[in-house]
Scaffold this motif. Structure first.
Motif, PDB file in Angstrom:
ATOM      1  N   TRP A  48      34.982  34.452  39.192  1.00 38.90           N
ATOM      2  CA  TRP A  48      36.142  34.822  39.995  1.00 38.90           C
ATOM      3  C   TRP A  48      36.914  33.599  40.450  1.00 38.90           C
ATOM      4  CZ3 TRP A  48      37.960  39.281  39.357  1.00 38.90           C
ATOM      5  CH2 TRP A  48      37.153  40.422  39.285  1.00 38.90           C
ATOM      6  N   SER A  49      36.242  32.468  40.603  1.00 38.91           N
ATOM      7  CA  SER A  49      36.879  31.350  41.307  1.00 38.91           C
ATOM      8  C   SER A  49      36.887  30.025  40.562  1.00 38.91           C
ATOM      9  CB  SER A  49      36.160  31.151  42.643  1.00 38.91           C
ATOM     10  OG  SER A  49      34.795  30.799  42.413  1.00 38.91           O
ATOM     11  N   PHE A  55      41.189  33.989  36.663  1.00 42.26           N
ATOM     12  CA  PHE A  55      39.828  34.497  36.825  1.00 42.26           C
ATOM     13  C   PHE A  55      39.464  35.199  35.533  1.00 42.26           C
ATOM     14  CE2 PHE A  55      42.345  38.176  37.706  1.00 42.26           C
ATOM     15  CZ  PHE A  55      41.593  39.235  37.260  1.00 42.26           C
TER      16      PHE A  55
END
Length: 148
Positions: A48-49, A55
């Motif tokens: 996600w990061s 993402f």
């Protein structure tokens, strides 16, 4: 079937997202396998990061919509096809699994702690019909080079 062995000399979080990006960019799906739960949780956060501008869409196996996920994180390779119908698998906990050979392409990513098991897997695959093995290592500038 192609098996790419990646001997890590840099952190997994610098290698795995790039592999996943390439698989998804070509319309493929990926199963990421890591037995330890804490590693799966860390991988979930990483995807996600890993980059501020993007993402990688994914989920942990067993969530509501596994079939829709281009990337699925699981603790092992299922006996049947993965729920997301992935034809690519990335083993990131260093433990080889023979079910890996049911995929079209595998990424066996290991560090120095798992090098013995990776060498055993490399040797075991040497005489397997239809299996192409490639070994990747990083050069001094951090770029991946095919070594075998």
């Amino acid at each position: 079937m192609q098996v790419d062995f990646y001997h890590l000399t840099s952190p997994l979080d610098r290698v795995l997202p790039r592999i996943a990006e390439r698989v998804v960019a070509t319309g493929g799906r990926l199963l990421i396998v890591a037995e330890p739960q804490e590693q799966r949780v860390a991988l979930d956060r990483l995807l996600w990061s890993y980059a501020p501008e993007s993402f990688l869409p994914h989920a942990q196996a067993g969530s509501n919509d596994d079939a829709a996920q281009p990337i699925l994180i699981a603790d092992d390779i299922p006996d049947a096809a993965p729920a997301n119908a992935a034809r690519n698998v990335a083993i990131v906990d260093g433990r080889w699994r023979d079910l890996t050979l049911t995929f079209d392409r595998a990424f066996h990513i290991f560090d120095d702690e798992a090098i013995r098991e990776a060498r055993l897997a490399w040797k075991a695959l040497a005489d397997r019909d239809g299996v192409e093995r490639r070994y990747w290592k990083q050069n001094d500038s951090g770029r991946w080079e095919q070594a075998a």
